[in-house]
Enzyme design. Sequence first.
Site, mmCIF file in Angstrom:
data_model
loop_
_atom_site.group_PDB
_atom_site.id
_atom_site.type_symbol
_atom_site.label_atom_id
_atom_site.label_comp_id
_atom_site.label_asym_id
_atom_site.label_seq_id
_atom_site.Cartn_x
_atom_site.Cartn_y
_atom_site.Cartn_z
ATOM 1 N N LYS A 22 0.769 -1.067 0.158
ATOM 2 C CA LYS A 22 0.066 -0.211 -0.207
ATOM 3 C C LYS A 22 0.933 1.229 -0.032
ATOM 4 C CE LYS A 22 -1.350 1.364 4.422
ATOM 5 N NZ LYS A 22 -1.213 2.976 4.536
ATOM 6 N N ASN A 23 1.968 1.043 0.868
ATOM 7 C CA ASN A 23 2.870 2.462 1.045
ATOM 8 C C ASN A 23 3.575 2.690 -0.404
ATOM 9 O OD1 ASN A 23 1.573 3.053 3.367
ATOM 10 N ND2 ASN A 23 3.283 2.701 4.621
ATOM 11 N N CYS A 120 -3.786 13.387 14.579
ATOM 12 C CA CYS A 120 -3.466 12.127 14.247
ATOM 13 C C CYS A 120 -3.317 11.193 15.602
ATOM 14 C CB CYS A 120 -2.401 11.886 13.310
ATOM 15 S SG CYS A 120 -1.772 10.447 13.130
ATOM 16 N N ARG A 125 2.339 14.460 13.271
ATOM 17 C CA ARG A 125 2.690 14.327 12.010
ATOM 18 C C ARG A 125 2.398 15.613 11.142
ATOM 19 N NH1 ARG A 125 0.506 8.384 10.528
ATOM 20 N NH2 ARG A 125 2.249 8.631 9.378
ATOM 21 N N ASP A 309 6.191 0.483 11.746
ATOM 22 C CA ASP A 309 5.083 -0.137 11.303
ATOM 23 C C ASP A 309 4.723 -1.564 11.613
ATOM 24 O OD1 ASP A 309 4.197 2.047 10.386
ATOM 25 O OD2 ASP A 309 4.256 1.475 8.193
ATOM 26 N N ARG A 401 -8.112 -0.808 5.993
ATOM 27 C CA ARG A 401 -7.223 0.543 5.335
ATOM 28 C C ARG A 401 -5.878 -0.132 4.648
ATOM 29 N NH1 ARG A 401 -4.803 4.192 8.569
ATOM 30 N NH2 ARG A 401 -4.159 4.776 6.736
HETATM 31 C C1 UD1 Z 1 5.313 6.770 6.245
HETATM 32 C C2 UD1 Z 1 4.320 5.497 6.065
HETATM 33 C C3 UD1 Z 1 4.274 4.891 7.497
HETATM 34 C C4 UD1 Z 1 5.355 4.813 8.298
HETATM 35 C C5 UD1 Z 1 6.039 6.188 8.345
HETATM 36 C C6 UD1 Z 1 7.503 5.697 9.082
HETATM 37 C C7 UD1 Z 1 3.363 5.815 4.071
HETATM 38 C C8 UD1 Z 1 2.127 6.466 3.186
HETATM 39 N N1 UD1 Z 1 3.261 5.793 5.231
HETATM 40 O O1 UD1 Z 1 4.644 7.585 7.080
HETATM 41 O O2 UD1 Z 1 3.457 3.789 7.328
HETATM 42 O O3 UD1 Z 1 4.657 4.643 9.515
HETATM 43 O O4 UD1 Z 1 6.448 6.500 7.053
HETATM 44 O O5 UD1 Z 1 7.894 4.658 8.325
HETATM 45 O O6 UD1 Z 1 4.223 5.622 3.418
HETATM 46 N N2 UD1 Z 1 7.864 14.554 10.153
HETATM 47 C C9 UD1 Z 1 7.818 15.922 10.364
HETATM 48 N N3 UD1 Z 1 7.727 16.752 9.366
HETATM 49 C C10 UD1 Z 1 7.305 16.424 8.217
HETATM 50 C C11 UD1 Z 1 7.152 15.020 7.900
HETATM 51 C C12 UD1 Z 1 7.115 14.150 9.060
HETATM 52 O O7 UD1 Z 1 8.219 16.310 11.576
HETATM 53 O O8 UD1 Z 1 7.288 17.311 7.212
HETATM 54 C C13 UD1 Z 1 8.006 13.706 11.215
HETATM 55 C C14 UD1 Z 1 6.776 12.668 11.739
HETATM 56 O O9 UD1 Z 1 5.886 13.588 12.569
HETATM 57 C C15 UD1 Z 1 7.597 11.728 12.454
HETATM 58 C C16 UD1 Z 1 8.759 11.644 11.428
HETATM 59 O O10 UD1 Z 1 8.828 12.643 10.719
HETATM 60 O O11 UD1 Z 1 7.894 11.877 13.521
HETATM 61 C C17 UD1 Z 1 8.494 10.298 10.354
HETATM 62 O O12 UD1 Z 1 7.395 10.592 9.430
HETATM 63 P P1 UD1 Z 1 7.249 10.252 8.081
HETATM 64 O O13 UD1 Z 1 8.627 9.349 7.615
HETATM 65 O O14 UD1 Z 1 6.910 11.367 7.273
HETATM 66 O O15 UD1 Z 1 6.034 9.261 7.901
HETATM 67 P P2 UD1 Z 1 4.926 9.446 6.999
HETATM 68 O O16 UD1 Z 1 5.939 9.648 5.572
HETATM 69 O O17 UD1 Z 1 3.726 10.005 7.185
#
Ligand code: UD1
Length: 433
Positions: A22-23, A120, A125, A309, A401
């Site tokens: 999915k990701n 969230c 996030r 995850d 999901r």
């Molecule tokens: C993706 C995955 C999710 C997984 C996560 C971490 C998808 C659709 N989802 O989520 O399943 O749990 O990676 O492996 O691929 N952060 C910031 N600012 C930003 C973006 C992120 O501070 O602009 C922080 C987040 O709050 C978190 C960390 O960075 O603490 C990692 O988040 P991120 O890797 O972005 O997670 P997702 O991409 O949302």
Amino acid sequence: MDKFVVRGGNPLVGTIRVSGAKNSALPCMAAAILTEDEVTLENIPQVRDIETERKLLASMGAEVELGYGRAQHRTTISCRNLSDPVAKYEIVKTMRASSLVLGPLVARCGMARVAMPGGCAIGGRPIDLHLKGLEKMGAVITQEHGYLEARATRLHGAHLVFDKITVTGTEDLLMAAVLAEGETTMENCAREPEVTDLAALLIAMGAKIHGAGTPTIHVHGVPKLHGARHRINPDRIEAGTFLVAGAITQGDLIVSNCNPQHLGAVIRKLEESGARIDILSSDSVRVRADGPLKASDISTLEYPGFPTDMQAQYMALATQAEGVTMVKENIFENRFMHVQELNRMGANITVDGRTATVRGSSRLSSAAVMCSDLRASASLVLAAMVADGETIIDRVYHMDRGYERIEEKLRGVGAQIRRMGDVFAPREDAWHE
Ligand code: UD1
């Protein structure tokens, strides 16, 4: 609302097949925005988030065919006419990954309006790093009425350094950079296989990318991309969940259609816990357990570390391991919502900040429990498969999901699990990874 009814006690035996990731599928579908031609994606999982992404693209004017057959799950997307480059709140609020359309929309249409993701269940996030990167590439970003608007006549290449490793942030900015004018260098990038999968699709579409899968990615922007056909990677988190299922139930399970290379950290931990793992081929792994499991600590990290995850599922296993397991969650704050439900089933887990202490092994007993997010749901199913009696798991829409027909797959290898209620009944308040 659907529920699972699970009767514990059966070891899982046989072969269980993993679906597409999915990701990976979500960013790859968003990448179709970058071209007027058709993009065909194979090995698409039949899960609710994919349906949400279909709706999101269709609401912008894209034509999206999504077909699930016995042999093939496929989508063909044409973004020739993107009349309305807006990601509406109704969709973004149910799937945070909707922010993945931001970069491709600005790159292709010169503007994007994306509803700001709200709070969230597994932490704040934010998407500040996506926005910072786009601004460095020349986009002007404004915020009004709960929407972010990004505008740029044409994005230009830039030197981007992520303050923090972000998976969808890396993907979003990679998609922006491929159509930007000039060179982009991205540092401190996520190395997850999903980033590499997206890069493979973009390269097939004519993008010039080097270094995907490493911390530094170089992109040479091109004026136009063309259509492509791409097969989505197997889902490493679904595969990991099944490996835990085999071990926790003292089973003998072959997990097929997976990529063992993406499962290194999970396999190592399962081996330390006393499970026997054999890599049978380039796409199948066998897991066996026939004796007590033992405690082995985990600390979640970005890839290739132990995936956040898989933390909840591993914690279910830790309740059955002898000794004390320390589980440290480094990626997300507040990702321990499964703990109270596992404790209601008889586990002995305490949480202090980002660390959970699991004292095992515990005899789990059935209870009525509730899913709080996607991976927490999986941990409850795993716990229920070793609990005495019949566990009722509520709110399985979280599970739908990201796991394709998990109850059918698990039943196929001996689990006693059935669904009660309407399959895929619409829910608006689900939250998401
Ligand atoms: C993706 C995955 C999710 C997984 C996560 C971490 C998808 C659709 N989802 O989520 O399943 O749990 O990676 O492996 O691929 N952060 C910031 N600012 C930003 C973006 C992120 O501070 O602009 C922080 C987040 O709050 C978190 C960390 O960075 O603490 C990692 O988040 P991120 O890797 O972005 O997670 P997702 O991409 O949302």
